[in-house]
Design an enzyme around this catalytic site. Structure first.
Site, PDB file in Angstrom:
ATOM      1  N   HIS A 253       0.802  -1.229   0.000  1.00  0.00           N
ATOM      2  CA  HIS A 253       0.000   0.000   0.000  1.00  0.00           C
ATOM      3  C   HIS A 253       0.834   1.278   0.000  1.00  0.00           C
ATOM      4  CE1 HIS A 253       0.773  -0.612   4.300  1.00  0.00           C
ATOM      5  NE2 HIS A 253       0.453   0.643   4.510  1.00  0.00           N
ATOM      6  N   LYS A 257       5.334   5.776  -1.516  1.00  0.00           N
ATOM      7  CA  LYS A 257       6.241   6.609  -0.701  1.00  0.00           C
ATOM      8  C   LYS A 257       7.605   6.754  -1.368  1.00  0.00           C
ATOM      9  CE  LYS A 257       4.307   6.419   3.875  1.00  0.00           C
ATOM     10  NZ  LYS A 257       4.389   5.828   5.210  1.00  0.00           N
ATOM     11  N   HIS A 282       1.121   9.929  -1.865  1.00  0.00           N
ATOM     12  CA  HIS A 282       1.650   8.566  -1.961  1.00  0.00           C
ATOM     13  C   HIS A 282       0.613   7.504  -2.326  1.00  0.00           C
ATOM     14  CE1 HIS A 282       0.660   7.922   2.369  1.00  0.00           C
ATOM     15  NE2 HIS A 282       0.626   6.654   2.025  1.00  0.00           N
ATOM     16  N   HIS A 307      -6.257   3.557   1.012  1.00  0.00           N
ATOM     17  CA  HIS A 307      -6.010   3.127   2.399  1.00  0.00           C
ATOM     18  C   HIS A 307      -6.047   4.280   3.400  1.00  0.00           C
ATOM     19  CE1 HIS A 307      -1.721   4.021   1.377  1.00  0.00           C
ATOM     20  NE2 HIS A 307      -1.553   4.200   2.679  1.00  0.00           N
TER      21      HIS A 307
HETATM   22 FE   LIG Z   1       0.066   5.174   3.746  1.00  0.00          FE
END
Ligand SMILES: [Fe+2]
Length: 424
Positions: A253, A257, A282, A307
């Protein structure tokens, strides 16, 4: 950042190659062509310019060079392979450094002119069950960097895959004179191929670890989120395909990043609006990356994208409200938040379990879905009270907590949430 990026690209490449490789190796086409494709795929993943694939003949006690690239060795070249060395190589289950081989296999690696002639740096066993089916030897990496543990892991995932393929192809080649027993074995191996789950799981876990490695504060985060999310999904009775999709999405997930500055991820103080905007990108980047991969389960990229959504619609990146959130998203949101709360972060130490539970309870109906929260807290209650046979959440906690008190508190909240759900 560069290193993590390169590793990620490599892992993504290997994931798509594995799938193609499966098709090639289980096809009935030209055997040597298939071996060439297998070797090329592994070499491209590392990447290296010199490589050779040799097949093992246990009866003749030899390795025979089948295909090679970047080296001037002719197919058909043989290397003696005494049975004790074959067994030792099989047991190792990892690539051997040609410069420092373990004693049991050093005669093969050091004593064979073939590995010397191609300046092999790694000798990789190809094994099917306890049987050595062949060996792949590769030279130094393009980059000149030394081979590390992450290389070993990735190479062995591919090598195991190739070994099943070789074994299957050999069975197919003997099929002309086949009896029913042999046919059954071929069918069994074909099933092994269809069951890609194990290989996917390994690759996905390695990829998740590569993401976490970018930031020391998130080490192990993806793995813990996956364990929690799967436990909650099972408690809610989600179908197996949705559980698998959620497991993969949980590992990956935060892949987006990679696009956020490490300095921002590790900043101890308050973030500026501009830095916050970067962080908020992200999940979209995760989605862009993951939607290019053909996962065997639906919605992996979608779950990663959302998420950080909240059921009151105040989350990001799409500010989706409750109705738009599929069960996987509702579950990952709580697993991710809980693990973030109970882990050290650059801007605060880990919260204690009681405080994390209080915040989760406070978020019900606002940030978190009531049914997913109830399932999560019920799983946690069983784990804290010691009645869960295979705990998923408690082993990830670093701070001590008073088990009896916490279990009682959790039981109370679960009952409260049952009443909440029963309200008209
Ligand atoms: Fe996250």
């Amino acid at each position: 950042m560069m290193q993590a990026g390169a590793q990620l690209r490599r892992l993504m490449f290997s994931m798509s190659t594995l799938e193609e490789l499966g098709e090639v190796l289980s096809a009935r086409s030209n055997f040597r062509e298939n071996l060439r494709t297998a070797l090329w795929s592994l070499m491209g993943t590392v990447p290296v310019s010199r490589g050779a694939l040799l097949l093992h003949d246990a009866r003749r006690r030899t390795l025979t060079l089948e295909v090679a690239r970047g080296v001037t060795l002719s197919p058909g070249l043989q290397v003696p392979m005494p049975p004790p060395v074959a067994r030792a190589l099989c047991r190792l289950r990892r690539p051997v450094r040609a410069a420092s081989p373990p004693p049991a296999v050093s005669r093969l690696v050091r004593g064979s002119p073939l590995f010397g002639a191609m300046a092999a740096a790694l000798v990789i066993p190809l094994r099917f069950k306890a049987e050595l089916v062949g060996v792949i030897a590769v030279g130094e990496k393009y980059t000149g960097a030394p081979y590390g543990a992450a290389d070993d892991e990735l190479i062995m995932v591919m090598a195991n895959y190739i070994a099943i393929g070789i074994h299957n192809q050999e069975l197919l080649r003997h099929l002309e004179s086949a009896n029913t027993k042999l046919r059954r074995k071929v069918a069994e191996n074909r099933r092994l191929y269809r069951d890609l789950e194990g290989i996917y799981a390994d690759t996905v876990r390695a990829l998740g670890a590569a993401i976490d490695a970018k930031d020391p504060y998130t080490r192990g985060h993806s793995d813990r989120v996956a364990r929690i999310a799967v436990a909650v999904a099972r408690a809610l009775g989600l179908p197996e395909a949705e559980v698998n999709a959620l497991r993969i999405a949980s590992h990956l997930h935060d892949v987006g990043k990679i696009a956020v500055d490490t300095g921002i991820l590790q900043k101890p103080g308050r973030l500026s609006d501009q830095e916050m905007t970067q962080i908020h990108r992200h999940p979209t980047v995760s989605y862009d990356i993951l939607s290019n991969i053909a996962f065997p389960y639906p919605d992996v990229a979608l779950i990663a994208r959302h998420h950080h959504e909240r059921i009151d619609g105040a989350g990001y990146p799409d500010r989706l409200g409750s109705e738009a959130l599929i069960p996987g998203i509702r579950i990952i949101a709580i697993a991710d938040s809980f693990d973030a709360m109970t882990s050290d972060r650059p801007y605060r130490p880990a919260l204690d379990l009681e405080e994390a539970i209080r915040r989760i309870r406070e978020g019900v109906g606002v940030q978190f879905d009531p049914a997913a929260t109830r399932a999560f807290l019920a799983v946690l209650r069983d784990e804290v009270s010691g009645s869960a046979p295979d705990p998923a959440i408690v082993p990830g906690l670093t701070r001590h907590f008073p088990a009896a008190e916490v279990a009682e508190r959790l039981a109370g909240i679960v009952t409260e949430l049952d009443t909440f759900a029963a309200r008209p």
